[in-house]
Scaffold this motif. Sequence first.
Motif, PDB file in Angstrom:
ATOM      1  N   GLY A   4       0.906  -1.329  -0.123  1.00  7.33           N
ATOM      2  CA  GLY A   4       0.074  -0.154  -0.033  1.00  7.33           C
ATOM      3  C   GLY A   4       0.777   1.384  -0.126  1.00  7.33           C
ATOM      4  N   LEU A   5       0.546   2.207   0.767  1.00  7.09           N
ATOM      5  CA  LEU A   5       1.177   3.531   0.872  1.00  7.09           C
ATOM      6  C   LEU A   5       2.106   3.359   2.081  1.00  7.09           C
ATOM      7  N   GLN A  30       3.138  11.876  -6.258  1.00  9.95           N
ATOM      8  CA  GLN A  30       3.412  11.084  -7.433  1.00  9.95           C
ATOM      9  C   GLN A  30       3.265   9.549  -7.351  1.00  9.95           C
ATOM     10  N   ALA A  31       3.395   9.196  -6.157  1.00  3.81           N
ATOM     11  CA  ALA A  31       3.355   7.760  -5.787  1.00  3.81           C
ATOM     12  C   ALA A  31       1.722   7.326  -5.791  1.00  3.81           C
ATOM     13  N   ILE A  32       1.136   8.319  -5.229  1.00  2.59           N
ATOM     14  CA  ILE A  32      -0.514   8.261  -5.114  1.00  2.59           C
ATOM     15  C   ILE A  32      -0.901   8.093  -6.591  1.00  2.59           C
ATOM     16  N   GLN A  45      -7.304   6.583   1.561  1.00  3.72           N
ATOM     17  CA  GLN A  45      -7.784   6.962   2.982  1.00  3.72           C
ATOM     18  C   GLN A  45      -6.980   8.247   3.235  1.00  3.72           C
ATOM     19  N   ASN A  46      -7.685   9.185   3.951  1.00  4.52           N
ATOM     20  CA  ASN A  46      -7.177  10.435   4.691  1.00  4.52           C
ATOM     21  C   ASN A  46      -6.176  11.198   3.442  1.00  4.52           C
ATOM     22  N   MET A  50      -2.753  15.406   2.835  1.00  4.50           N
ATOM     23  CA  MET A  50      -1.591  15.632   1.744  1.00  4.50           C
ATOM     24  C   MET A  50      -1.698  16.982   1.202  1.00  4.50           C
ATOM     25  N   LEU A  51      -2.948  17.984   1.456  1.00  5.21           N
ATOM     26  CA  LEU A  51      -3.102  19.260   1.179  1.00  5.21           C
ATOM     27  C   LEU A  51      -2.106  20.010   2.089  1.00  5.21           C
TER      28      LEU A  51
END
Length: 93
Positions: A4-5, A30-32, A45-46, A50-51
Amino acid sequence: MGKGLAGIRSLQRKHNPNTKGRETMQTSLQAIAEKAKKLRKYRFQNLYGMLNVNLLAEAWKKLNKKAAAGVDGTSVGDYARDLESNIQKIVCL
């Protein structure tokens, strides 16, 4: 990178060139973006976390300034008058 992340640890990563679009984007974003392309049914999720000010300022630059006012009736001109403060309000919500 783990499952996952889990490999994305820092929201403060440096901006690296996105060679395809010739734009800069946070490494973590970039990964997302890459994961979203590969796993279309994956639900993140969430992402609100990241903002940040830099991301929103870049998004503002790319916004269609000729578009109609938003549902709240705020025009581009109204929002731009106090842009820095408006972006900061979004980040601090």
